[in-house]
Design a protein around this motif. Structure first.
Motif, PDB file in Angstrom:
ATOM      1  N   ASP A 153      67.629  55.326 -20.635  1.00 27.72           N
ATOM      2  CA  ASP A 153      66.576  54.880 -21.632  1.00 27.72           C
ATOM      3  C   ASP A 153      66.740  54.091 -22.681  1.00 27.72           C
ATOM      4  N   GLU A 154      67.975  54.337 -23.067  1.00 29.80           N
ATOM      5  CA  GLU A 154      68.490  53.134 -24.214  1.00 29.80           C
ATOM      6  C   GLU A 154      68.833  51.875 -23.882  1.00 29.80           C
ATOM      7  N   GLU A 155      69.345  51.874 -22.517  1.00 25.67           N
ATOM      8  CA  GLU A 155      69.630  50.410 -21.850  1.00 25.67           C
ATOM      9  C   GLU A 155      68.129  49.682 -21.697  1.00 25.67           C
ATOM     10  N   MET A 156      67.191  50.484 -21.312  1.00 27.55           N
ATOM     11  CA  MET A 156      65.813  49.734 -20.998  1.00 27.55           C
ATOM     12  C   MET A 156      65.192  49.421 -22.440  1.00 27.55           C
ATOM     13  N   GLY A 157      65.296  50.292 -23.237  1.00 26.37           N
ATOM     14  CA  GLY A 157      64.843  49.807 -24.858  1.00 26.37           C
ATOM     15  C   GLY A 157      65.601  48.358 -25.097  1.00 26.37           C
ATOM     16  N   LEU A 158      66.894  48.451 -25.239  1.00 20.68           N
ATOM     17  CA  LEU A 158      67.754  47.171 -25.726  1.00 20.68           C
ATOM     18  C   LEU A 158      67.517  46.018 -24.840  1.00 20.68           C
ATOM     19  N   SER A 159      67.105  46.370 -23.433  1.00 18.52           N
ATOM     20  CA  SER A 159      66.816  45.041 -22.574  1.00 18.52           C
ATOM     21  C   SER A 159      65.935  44.515 -22.949  1.00 18.52           C
ATOM     22  N   LEU A 160      64.863  45.258 -23.365  1.00 17.84           N
ATOM     23  CA  LEU A 160      63.520  44.653 -23.679  1.00 17.84           C
ATOM     24  C   LEU A 160      63.652  43.749 -25.165  1.00 17.84           C
ATOM     25  N   GLY A 161      64.459  43.912 -25.864  1.00 19.20           N
ATOM     26  CA  GLY A 161      64.677  43.228 -27.255  1.00 19.20           C
ATOM     27  C   GLY A 161      64.678  44.089 -28.465  1.00 19.20           C
ATOM     28  N   ALA A 162      64.918  45.295 -28.333  1.00 20.95           N
ATOM     29  CA  ALA A 162      65.028  46.222 -29.336  1.00 20.95           C
ATOM     30  C   ALA A 162      66.374  46.111 -30.069  1.00 20.95           C
ATOM     31  N   VAL A 163      66.596  46.140 -31.197  1.00 19.58           N
ATOM     32  CA  VAL A 163      67.594  46.036 -31.980  1.00 19.58           C
ATOM     33  C   VAL A 163      68.595  47.273 -32.114  1.00 19.58           C
ATOM     34  N   ASP A 164      68.069  48.307 -31.870  1.00 20.13           N
ATOM     35  CA  ASP A 164      68.696  49.450 -32.174  1.00 20.13           C
ATOM     36  C   ASP A 164      67.955  50.438 -31.451  1.00 20.13           C
ATOM     37  N   TYR A 165      68.416  51.842 -31.357  1.00 21.78           N
ATOM     38  CA  TYR A 165      68.055  52.947 -30.592  1.00 21.78           C
ATOM     39  C   TYR A 165      68.399  54.224 -31.385  1.00 21.78           C
ATOM     40  N   VAL A 166      67.484  55.145 -31.798  1.00 23.47           N
ATOM     41  CA  VAL A 166      67.628  56.282 -32.395  1.00 23.47           C
ATOM     42  C   VAL A 166      66.894  57.307 -31.747  1.00 23.47           C
ATOM     43  N   THR A 167      67.938  58.262 -31.485  1.00 24.77           N
ATOM     44  CA  THR A 167      67.106  59.485 -30.797  1.00 24.77           C
ATOM     45  C   THR A 167      66.667  60.732 -31.950  1.00 24.77           C
ATOM     46  N   LYS A 168      65.541  61.229 -31.263  1.00 27.61           N
ATOM     47  CA  LYS A 168      65.098  62.428 -32.183  1.00 27.61           C
ATOM     48  C   LYS A 168      65.756  63.701 -31.801  1.00 27.61           C
ATOM     49  N   PRO A 169      65.722  64.645 -32.806  1.00 27.14           N
ATOM     50  CA  PRO A 169      65.384  64.584 -33.995  1.00 27.14           C
ATOM     51  C   PRO A 169      66.220  63.815 -34.872  1.00 27.14           C
ATOM     52  N   VAL A 170      65.649  62.909 -35.687  1.00 32.16           N
ATOM     53  CA  VAL A 170      66.386  62.050 -36.351  1.00 32.16           C
ATOM     54  C   VAL A 170      67.398  62.670 -37.396  1.00 32.16           C
ATOM     55  N   LYS A 171      68.589  62.093 -37.682  1.00 32.44           N
ATOM     56  CA  LYS A 171      69.213  62.533 -38.826  1.00 32.44           C
ATOM     57  C   LYS A 171      68.941  61.541 -40.054  1.00 32.44           C
ATOM     58  N   PRO A 172      68.587  61.985 -41.024  1.00 36.50           N
ATOM     59  CA  PRO A 172      68.039  61.224 -42.147  1.00 36.50           C
ATOM     60  C   PRO A 172      69.024  60.119 -42.687  1.00 36.50           C
ATOM     61  N   ALA A 173      70.594  60.543 -42.869  1.00 39.95           N
ATOM     62  CA  ALA A 173      71.534  59.701 -43.183  1.00 39.95           C
ATOM     63  C   ALA A 173      71.585  58.306 -42.120  1.00 39.95           C
ATOM     64  N   LEU A 174      71.658  58.737 -40.973  1.00 43.74           N
ATOM     65  CA  LEU A 174      71.894  57.688 -39.707  1.00 43.74           C
ATOM     66  C   LEU A 174      70.504  57.049 -39.726  1.00 43.74           C
ATOM     67  N   LEU A 175      69.531  57.418 -39.696  1.00 47.06           N
ATOM     68  CA  LEU A 175      68.163  56.524 -39.632  1.00 47.06           C
ATOM     69  C   LEU A 175      68.305  55.570 -40.984  1.00 47.06           C
TER      70      LEU A 175
END
Length: 387
Positions: free
Chosen positions: A88-110
């Motif tokens: 899934d991450e590879e798919m998103g990045l291949s389409l041109g996303a600059v980053d990929y963050v998974t839920k549940p989000v960690k506030p400091a990381l996001l």
């Protein structure tokens, strides 16, 4: 800076919105379609946080659409999704996303990921602004250089005319005639291919004032003689065409030497452009006294052996000489001017170039009137009516 958050779940929009609002201007939408609409509404987002799993239009499709639109293709997108598989991450990045963050989000990381991407965008925007400024500055300076070059070119050409007691308006008139001939012949089958190049046409027009530059090498006793020249004096006078061609030829050799020293091919560089201009100027200076029937000078070229710029200049120069007062003659009467120009067709002049002139005499007379000498007769404007 503005962050657009796209998620179909209200709770996610609330959580992420509250996390980002102390630091950024936040806009939220709950569907992919609304996201596409939101990017064109002010304030436009500097960054998009995009969910993947949404009804009707998922995040992948939203990103594809954003990247296909020139107005939104440069907006950075971070996928924020529950899809955590590597594929899934590879798919998103291949389409041109600059980053990929998974839920549940960690506030400091996001926050860190958002801050990093916005800093990168700020840097890219600054660089783009700087490049735009530099491009504008280069264009401005090039325009100034072109103006200086044109003024210097005209001053150089005027120097030759002043030695012959000419006015600078002769240069303006003949340049105007050449420009008009080019415009009239642009669609002619014989000239269409050669005159299709706008840069070439501009060079011909710009080089026209240099047609008599060789006069600087003619002695005053011959150049300024008020009466008829002897055979020997006329032979000296005729030398101005070759003098001009040789001087411009030396300039061409200097450009070639400079280009070779710099290791340039000449394709598209400044020296190549200068070389093209000088070659046209040499053709005009050396060939404007050649005649279609081969009886001209300095080389006795015949027909299409004579370069086109020189054939255009021949018509322009003879017409202006006939209608102008010179230190050795008065202007010719209208009827005689037209008779000489008509008789020159196919003998002195390229027949098709002569026809373009003869069929549009009024337009050439308008140019003559516009740039008339202070002491010139009003007759120049009347040629069209009498032709």
């Amino acid at each position: 800076m503005t962050v657009l958050v796209v998620d179909d779940t209200k709770e996610n929009l609330t959580v992420i919105g509250q996390l980002l609002r102390p630091h950024y201007h936040v806009r939220v939408v709950n569907s992919g379609l609304r996201a596409l609409q939101a990017v064109d509404v002010a304030p436009r987002p500097d960054l998009i946080l995009l969910d993947v799993m949404m009804p009707e239009m998922d995040g992948y499709e939203v990103l594809r659409t954003l990247r296909a639109n020139p107005s939104s293709q440069d907006i950075p997108v971070i996928f924020v999704t529950a899809l955590a598989a590597d594929t899934d991450e590879e798919m998103g990045l291949s389409l041109g996303a600059v980053d990929y963050v998974t839920k549940p989000v960690k506030p400091a990381l996001l926050l860190a990921r958002v801050r990093a991407q916005l800093e990168l965008k700020k840097a890219r925007d600054w660089l783009a602004d700087q490049n735009a400024y530099l491009d504008a500055e280069v264009h401005r300076r090039m325009s100034e250089n072109e103006l200086i070059k044109d003024v210097s070119l005209h001053a150089l050409a005027a120097l030759a005319e002043k030695r012959d007691n000419e006015t600078g308006n002769h240069l303006h008139r003949t340049q105007g005639y050449v420009a008009l001939l080019i415009d009239l012949l642009r669609e002619h089958p014989r000239f269409q291919a050669e005159l299709a190049d706008a840069d070439y046409c501009a060079r011909v027009i710009k080089a026209a004032p240099l047609h008599d530059i060789g006069k600087v090498g003619i002695a005053d006793a011959v150049l300024l003689k008020p009466g008829r020249l002897t055979v020997e004096e006329f032979a000296v006078m005729k030398g101005h065409a070759q003098i001009g061609a040789d001087a411009l030829g030396e300039s061409i050799q200097q450009v070639l030497a400079a280009r070779a020293a710099r290791g340039l091919s000449g394709e598209g560089d400044f020296s190549g452009s200068a070389l093209d201009f000088l070659e046209v100027a040499q053709q005009i200076a050396g060939g404007h006294h050649e005649k279609w029937d081969g009886s001209g000078y300095p080389q006795g070229l015949k027909g299409e052996e004579i370069p086109l710029p020189a054939r255009l200049m021949a018509v322009a120069d003879v017409f202006d000489a006939l209608i102008s007062r010179r230190h050795y003659k008065e202007p010719y009467p209208d009827e005689q001017v037209m008779q000489i120009m008509r008789e020159g067709r196919g003998q002195h002049f390229d027949p098709d170039v002569a026809d373009a002139f003869l069929q549009n005499v009024g337009k050439f007379a308008e140019i003559a009137q516009r740039y008339r000498d202070d002491h010139a007769e009003e007759q120049a404007a009347e040629h069209g009516a009498k032709a």
